[in-house]
Every structure is written in structure tokens, then in C-alpha cells.
Design a protein around this motif. Sequence first.
Motif, PDB file in Angstrom:
ATOM      1  N   ASN A   1      -6.059   1.882   4.779  1.00  0.00           N
ATOM      2  CA  ASN A   1      -4.953   1.121   4.210  1.00  0.00           C
ATOM      3  C   ASN A   1      -3.740   2.038   4.209  1.00  0.00           C
ATOM      4  OD1 ASN A   1      -3.843  -1.235   3.017  1.00  0.00           O
ATOM      5  ND2 ASN A   1      -3.832  -0.170   1.060  1.00  0.00           N
TER       6      ASN A   1
ATOM      7  N   ARG B   1      -3.813  -2.702   7.065  1.00  0.00           N
ATOM      8  CA  ARG B   1      -5.176  -2.183   7.209  1.00  0.00           C
ATOM      9  C   ARG B   1      -5.347  -1.935   8.697  1.00  0.00           C
ATOM     10  NH1 ARG B   1      -9.484  -3.056   3.823  1.00  0.00           N
ATOM     11  NH2 ARG B   1     -10.530  -3.825   5.656  1.00  0.00           N
TER      12      ARG B   1
ATOM     13  N   SER C   1      -2.102  -7.233   7.834  1.00  0.00           N
ATOM     14  CA  SER C   1      -0.829  -6.648   7.441  1.00  0.00           C
ATOM     15  C   SER C   1      -0.088  -7.612   6.531  1.00  0.00           C
ATOM     16  CB  SER C   1       0.021  -6.324   8.669  1.00  0.00           C
ATOM     17  OG  SER C   1       0.314  -7.497   9.393  1.00  0.00           O
TER      18      SER C   1
ATOM     19  N   CYS D   1       0.555   2.176   3.716  1.00  0.00           N
ATOM     20  CA  CYS D   1       1.746   1.483   3.243  1.00  0.00           C
ATOM     21  C   CYS D   1       2.963   2.355   3.478  1.00  0.00           C
ATOM     22  CB  CYS D   1       1.630   1.170   1.752  1.00  0.00           C
ATOM     23  SG  CYS D   1       0.308   0.014   1.353  1.00  0.00           S
TER      24      CYS D   1
ATOM     25  N   CYS E   1       2.301  -3.047   4.035  1.00  0.00           N
ATOM     26  CA  CYS E   1       0.981  -2.422   3.921  1.00  0.00           C
ATOM     27  C   CYS E   1       0.136  -3.006   5.041  1.00  0.00           C
ATOM     28  CB  CYS E   1       0.332  -2.710   2.572  1.00  0.00           C
ATOM     29  SG  CYS E   1       1.070  -1.773   1.225  1.00  0.00           S
TER      30      CYS E   1
END
Length: 123
Positions: free
Chosen positions: A27, A88, A104, A29, A86
Motif C-alpha cells: 500500500n 495497492r 487505487s 500513498c 493511495c
Amino acid sequence: MMLVAALPVLEAVAKGKSAAAKAAVENRCGWFVNPSPANAWLIDRDGEWIIATQGGEQAEGDWPPPIAEKQWVSYGGGSYGHGCACMRVLTDRKTMQVKRIVSSAGKTLAQCRRDPKLAEPRD
């Protein structure tokens, strides 16, 4: 008994696969930057992750949409610019490339602006 436990590892090595587990989804961000066609990256606490380069590699998966028009900083009045997101992702840490975007989501600009480790991109 030990040989039986090692068989799956030996089979994976024989097939050219790493004995290590599958790459983990991370993850991440930060600032999602799309300054021009087919060029994009994500700038987070660990650095600048290449998502796409025009004429080069493109990560599989969908880029994050801004959550609202006011949450996107446009460059020159067009659709290119940056926002906060953010994602993944699966990455190649050696080359700092995003290989696949699992999911996303756009975030507020304030979320990235509050993070002292993230400098906002300039157009």
C-alpha cells in the motif's frame, strides 16, 4: 521426511521460479503525477515510483481518479497534473517501478500536503 517437505521448493526452482513467496502487494500513498500523455509516477516517503513512461513500460491496472475536480492540480489548464492517491501495487524495488496496480483511490490534496515527508510536485 525432510525430503518430502523440500519437494515443493525443488519443483519451484526447477521451473525457474523463486523459492520465495509471491511478491507482496504494497500500500503506497503519495503524490500521483501525470504531467503528459503516458507518463506517470507516484512520489511517496520511499521515493519516486515509475508507473508509466511514454514509449516505455506501463504498469498494469487503472490509475487513480481524483476524488473531485478541485482535488487535482492541473498543469496549463489541461487534464494533466497531480493529485494525492493511495495505491495497492506490486513493485520492482530495484528499479523503483510499479509493475501492477491492484487498486487505487484518489485522496484529498490536504492528506498529502499534511505529510512533512512529501514535497508537492511543481508543474
